[in-house]
Motif scaffolding. Structure first.
Motif, PDB file in Angstrom:
ATOM      1  N   ASP B 159     -18.050  24.199  13.280  1.00 13.80           N
ATOM      2  CA  ASP B 159     -17.369  23.199  12.676  1.00 13.80           C
ATOM      3  C   ASP B 159     -16.891  22.073  13.715  1.00 13.80           C
ATOM      4  O   ASP B 159     -16.185  21.199  13.792  1.00 13.80           O
ATOM      5  N   SER B 160     -16.966  22.678  15.089  1.00 18.40           N
ATOM      6  CA  SER B 160     -16.544  21.669  16.298  1.00 18.40           C
ATOM      7  C   SER B 160     -17.905  20.997  16.917  1.00 18.40           C
ATOM      8  O   SER B 160     -17.647  20.014  17.753  1.00 18.40           O
ATOM      9  N   ALA B 298       0.667  20.708   4.177  1.00 17.70           N
ATOM     10  CA  ALA B 298       0.033  20.190   5.356  1.00 17.70           C
ATOM     11  C   ALA B 298      -1.479  20.352   5.163  1.00 17.70           C
ATOM     12  O   ALA B 298      -2.195  19.296   5.533  1.00 17.70           O
ATOM     13  N   GLN B 299      -1.827  21.248   4.692  1.00 17.75           N
ATOM     14  CA  GLN B 299      -3.530  21.646   4.768  1.00 17.75           C
ATOM     15  C   GLN B 299      -4.108  20.810   3.565  1.00 17.75           C
ATOM     16  O   GLN B 299      -4.993  20.003   4.080  1.00 17.75           O
ATOM     17  N   MET B 301      -2.777  17.891   2.645  1.00 16.71           N
ATOM     18  CA  MET B 301      -2.432  16.402   3.110  1.00 16.71           C
ATOM     19  C   MET B 301      -3.592  16.031   4.147  1.00 16.71           C
ATOM     20  O   MET B 301      -4.289  14.762   4.255  1.00 16.71           O
ATOM     21  N   HIS B 302      -3.875  16.891   5.143  1.00 21.54           N
ATOM     22  CA  HIS B 302      -4.726  16.807   6.072  1.00 21.54           C
ATOM     23  C   HIS B 302      -6.241  16.892   5.842  1.00 21.54           C
ATOM     24  O   HIS B 302      -7.023  16.280   6.368  1.00 21.54           O
ATOM     25  N   ARG B 306      -9.324  13.586   6.114  1.00 20.42           N
ATOM     26  CA  ARG B 306     -10.335  14.070   6.931  1.00 20.42           C
ATOM     27  C   ARG B 306     -11.549  14.017   6.137  1.00 20.42           C
ATOM     28  O   ARG B 306     -12.638  14.716   6.630  1.00 20.42           O
ATOM     29  N   VAL B 427     -15.356  15.359   8.406  1.00 21.76           N
ATOM     30  CA  VAL B 427     -15.416  15.516   9.804  1.00 21.76           C
ATOM     31  C   VAL B 427     -15.310  16.694  10.717  1.00 21.76           C
ATOM     32  O   VAL B 427     -14.888  17.605  10.062  1.00 21.76           O
ATOM     33  N   PRO B 428     -15.671  16.645  11.873  1.00 19.18           N
ATOM     34  CA  PRO B 428     -15.604  17.866  12.557  1.00 19.18           C
ATOM     35  C   PRO B 428     -14.219  18.619  12.664  1.00 19.18           C
ATOM     36  O   PRO B 428     -13.054  17.712  12.708  1.00 19.18           O
ATOM     37  N   GLY B 429     -14.193  19.775  12.428  1.00 22.67           N
ATOM     38  CA  GLY B 429     -12.713  20.415  12.431  1.00 22.67           C
ATOM     39  C   GLY B 429     -12.046  20.522  11.198  1.00 22.67           C
ATOM     40  O   GLY B 429     -11.288  21.260  10.894  1.00 22.67           O
ATOM     41  N   HIS B 433      -9.925  24.353   9.315  1.00 22.61           N
ATOM     42  CA  HIS B 433      -8.535  24.641   9.015  1.00 22.61           C
ATOM     43  C   HIS B 433      -8.285  24.357   7.541  1.00 22.61           C
ATOM     44  O   HIS B 433      -7.086  24.607   6.857  1.00 22.61           O
ATOM     45  N   PHE B 434      -8.998  23.188   7.109  1.00 24.03           N
ATOM     46  CA  PHE B 434      -8.250  22.609   5.815  1.00 24.03           C
ATOM     47  C   PHE B 434      -9.176  22.714   4.352  1.00 24.03           C
ATOM     48  O   PHE B 434      -8.466  22.389   3.370  1.00 24.03           O
ATOM     49  N   LEU B 499      -8.787  36.895   5.939  1.00 19.59           N
ATOM     50  CA  LEU B 499      -8.469  36.543   7.267  1.00 19.59           C
ATOM     51  C   LEU B 499      -9.841  36.208   8.203  1.00 19.59           C
ATOM     52  O   LEU B 499     -10.932  36.871   7.901  1.00 19.59           O
ATOM     53  N   ARG B 500      -9.789  35.290   8.908  1.00 16.95           N
ATOM     54  CA  ARG B 500     -11.077  34.709   9.364  1.00 16.95           C
ATOM     55  C   ARG B 500     -11.223  35.573  10.804  1.00 16.95           C
ATOM     56  O   ARG B 500     -10.473  35.880  11.442  1.00 16.95           O
TER      57      ARG B 500
END
Lengths: 537, 537
Positions: B159-160, B298-299, B301-302, B306, B427-429, B433-434, B499-500
């Motif tokens: 993802d990076s 937050a998750q 919304m972000h 993105r 998009v990357p990232g 997380h989201f 869990l990751r």
């Protein structure tokens, strides 16, 4: 008034509407008033307060209570726009405390090392690694035209990689990588994977380098001064200079319609304003929430979709004594987070710590939980988070850190009409095609906000600069007689846009050649070393 | 009704409000009605029409007039959700025309080559290059858990990086690179720099592979069938099944407030609706425009910040005769754009062309202008663009292509409340997380839309699947008795979140070793070849 799709409601006619009562919007209002007090200006703010990404909070302190900045706080003598405004407003600054040892907690062992001066205590390999990385970044940066980074010769290449890729490509040591991670987290609230290299270069260019972004060095670094009484006062003072009826709080704008000779602005609560010019002074992803008729040009619409906000929590911890100072520390820490405090968090919560003693002398520390660590610690309770932060601080400064007077945290993810914090980042691919649109007016709509600045963008200075610029654009159209040529510098009315030339990265064959040469050199060096060793035997 | 910040206006009480009358929202409404016709459901649509990213347009054609899809149009027998819905609605399909030679225009010479079957006419080096690339991508893809890609072992690493980096890392030939560019442009409307590798892998996983995304192969490819009369009819038919007062067009929602036992939905025009459950069935960046009280987690919304939309223009060109068929071509073209037509455009406008002859037999071609080419050609006049498109088509199919009956283009950038097209990209990232938040309900708010699907996400099928899923989530809460366990598959009520575990990419030393081994092999091969050559002399 002309016909519109909302014909029925009563609307107020003014010269200029400004959306957003943050530093950028209020600076624009101030500039308009200074240049022509007869202009009728209205500022509409969605939140119930002014200040945008600056805000103050009163905490229990050593001498009773005192106020701290829970948002943007630092300024520097190399930031002309905000320093000028502070002078206008009679707000004084004082130095960020820098006397004593700094601390760094980096590497797999998470060992804490102290150092003085600018060079952290890392292994010499990591130091060389970091040095060459910063030299490389700052060399690339000089090739980025700040007015339109898309015109950079290598724009396409540099905008197609994330900072995670750049880190992997140019850094060899874990220590250097972790230092860059901590820096990016606290500058952008984002991990390297989220940030385009070209965006970082532009950002650094606007600040005169990569290191100034996180440095407290006089006349160079962004963290040189704090504002006596708090940075949030700038907006309070600007708001106080306005007439009461000019500033409307709690009025989120939802709809902007450009009519033949005016702009109709409508809020969620149904209020309507008709103006000759509109300034939008909110973060890009917040400007994207408004419905525009006619629709924004594709370039503008897409740039607003491609600048997500970061994730940051700012923590202020007040103490009876500045025990860190007494023990020879200045309070500054850069950390990878250290060992995990919770079984389901990969590491500790912090990225950066600074001394935050108030101008009144009340001792305090400021700590940042940012990027992926913030997302992890958001899932903990406030109590667990506080425990983790204090425990981390005690690792650096000893057990006295556990006995705080007061503790306050501001999670910018939770602030409505903000999108996150501290700033918005450019995702890969954004800068090449869309960045030019960040400052480009669309008929009667002008764009401000620190993300649109060219001098210290993302900082308080960028907000002030962009506010002046947008106000000057409006004045150029409404009151050209009060505007001098130099007021228009950096506006769309002076910048010439050239065609981009594209240069690709080295081909696979060139890369293979480069590697062959490198390995050849390594083998030759090995050979020499062996010969020398044999000779000495 | 409970207290809210908009207490004064009259509001309508219903069971469910759905925001968005695209395929996803209308499928959700249909599913609710099928499971319990007594539920009072309201669909609010910002645009003046239903259909979302499907829309029809009447054009002059060989036999008078006919209708074409200017948005999503293809379905496949491997897409169970949309095929089932078509059966329910009595809509028939017909095959995408595939008989005859295909064309490919790739490489620096922009030479046009024809081929039959699935393997394009490229140099053998490019073919090997492309083959290994696709094998690699599809092997990686199998490691991505479709329900939560963030759990993939290599999630952080994959993802990076952008697809531009992946292309540079794994592809050696210009031809293969350009083919991948053209594919990504037409799938996402985005260039490789904008797309996270992990997002592409997830997208491919949802479609059963990378090649199916742009293949017309029966039972495998996404472009197998078209819908007789046009895909836009699905939404028309679904809307026709609703009561007139259930569907409110031209009602952009601006504010959503979750009260104690209900949700208050408010439109720009001031209409208010109170419901027990809300389904948001619009593209992510459009959902981000609404103001939520309390704010979204937050998750969520972000993730909405993105997922920018791509840039695409769909062009339909009608002809008197299907002269390409008569000359042995099936109409399919993949191109890098070819030589530039305008001095200020780097290349021609097109990425992909297909036969678009209607079910009524009216000959037509469909062409896509996508990604950076779309942005360049948006700056031309409609007349210049038409000339460039026809000129490109004449390069492929001869001068007969210049004599069209009618020509229509749909620039999805210009469609309000759409954000661009054809789909949104991660998009990357974003994914690490989201992504898990894409389908996660927030109290009484549920999320649909093709971007939230797990079976052919981004396609018509994804829209239908997500509509069913969101409706089932609502039914589970409002009418649990009508919901069977299997209806909840893929909803948040059945998925366990683990869990990751994180695994990094190879270290610099490992990479250097790999390169040394590779170069060693290359030298050894060279040595063998030389010995063999010497021997043969």
């Amino acid at each position: 008034m002309e016909a519109s799709s909302f014909g029925d409601a009563h609307s107020l006619n003014v010269d200029v509407v400004i959306i957003g009562a943050g530093l950028s919007g209020l600076t624009a209002a101030h500039q308009l008033w200074k240049k022509d007090p007869s202009l009728h200006v209205i500022v509409l703010e969605a939140k119930g307060r002014v200040g945008g990404r600056t805000v103050g909070q009163t905490l229990q302190a050593a001498t009773g209570t005192d106020v701290w900045d829970m948002g943007g706080q630092w300024v520097s003598s190399c930031q002309p726009h905000v320093m000028g405004l502070l002078q206008d407003l009679d707000l004084a600054t004082y130095n960020q405390y820098t006397h004593g040892k700094k601390l760094v907690q980096i590497g797999e062992d998470a060992k804490i090392r102290s150092f003085t001066g600018d060079i952290p205590t890392l292994s010499w390999l990591a130091l060389i690694d970091l040095h060459f990385f910063i030299v490389k970044i700052e060399k690339m940066m000089l090739q980025v035209p700040i007015d339109d980074p898309g015109l950079c010769e290598y724009a396409v290449e540099w905008d197609s990689v994330t900072m995670a890729t750049v880190k992997e490509r140019y850094l060899w040591t874990t220590e250097a990588k972790e230092l860059v991670d901590a820096a990016l987290r606290v500058i952008f609230g984002s991990d390297p994977a989220h940030i385009s290299l070209l965006y970082l270069l532009t950002y650094a260019r606007a600040a005169g380098g990569f290191t100034p972004l996180i440095s407290d060095k006089p006349k160079v670094g962004g963290q040189e001064f704090k504002i006596k009484g708090g940075a949030f006062q700038i907006c309070d003072h600007l708001a106080a200079l306005m007439k009461k009826q000019q500033l409307h709080l709690g009025e989120p704008v939802c709809h902007v319609e450009q009519l033949k000779d005016s702009v109709l602005v409508r809020t969620i609560k149904g209020q309507q304003y008709v103006c000759k010019r509109l300034i939008i002074a909110v973060p890009p992803q917040q400007a994207a929430r408004i419905v525009y008729e006619p629709p924004l040009p594709a370039q503008t619409m897409h740039v607003l979709q491609r600048m997500p906000a970061g994730c940051i929590t700012k923590v202020i911890i007040t103490y009876q004594h500045a025990f860190w100072r007494e023990n020879g520390y200045c309070g500054a820490v850069v950390t990878n987070g250290g060992q995990s405090v919770h079984s389901d968090c990969q590491r500790g919560p912090l990225s950066v710590v600074y001394d935050a003693t108030s101008s009144g002398g009340n001792p305090a520390l400021v700590a940042f939980i940012a990027g992926e660590q913030q997302l992890e610690y958001n899932l903990k309770t406030a109590e667990e988070r506080k425990k983790a932060v204090l425990w981390s601080l005690s690792e650096f400064f000893g057990n006295l850190a556990l006995n705080c007077i007061d503790y306050a945290e501001k999670n910018w993810n939770e602030e409505t009409y903000n999108g996150g914090g501290p700033v918005s980042v450019g995702v890969p691919g954004m800068m090449t095609h869309f960045a030019a649109a960040l400052r480009k007016p669309f008929n009667r709509i002008h764009f401000a906000g620190t993300e649109s600045a060219t001098v210290w963008c993302g900082f308080l200075n960028g907000a002030v600069q962009s506010g002046y610029r947008a106000a000057n654009e409006v004045l150029y159209n409404l009151r050209p007689q009060v505007i001098a040529a130099r007021d228009l510098e950096g506006t769309t009315y002076t910048i010439k846009h050239a065609l981009r030339t594209v240069r690709g990265r080295p081909s696979a064959w060139q890369q293979m050649m480069q590697w062959t040469v490198r390995i050849g050199f390594a083998l030759a060096a090995l050979f020499c070393v062996r010969r020398l060793t044999n000779r000495s035997l």
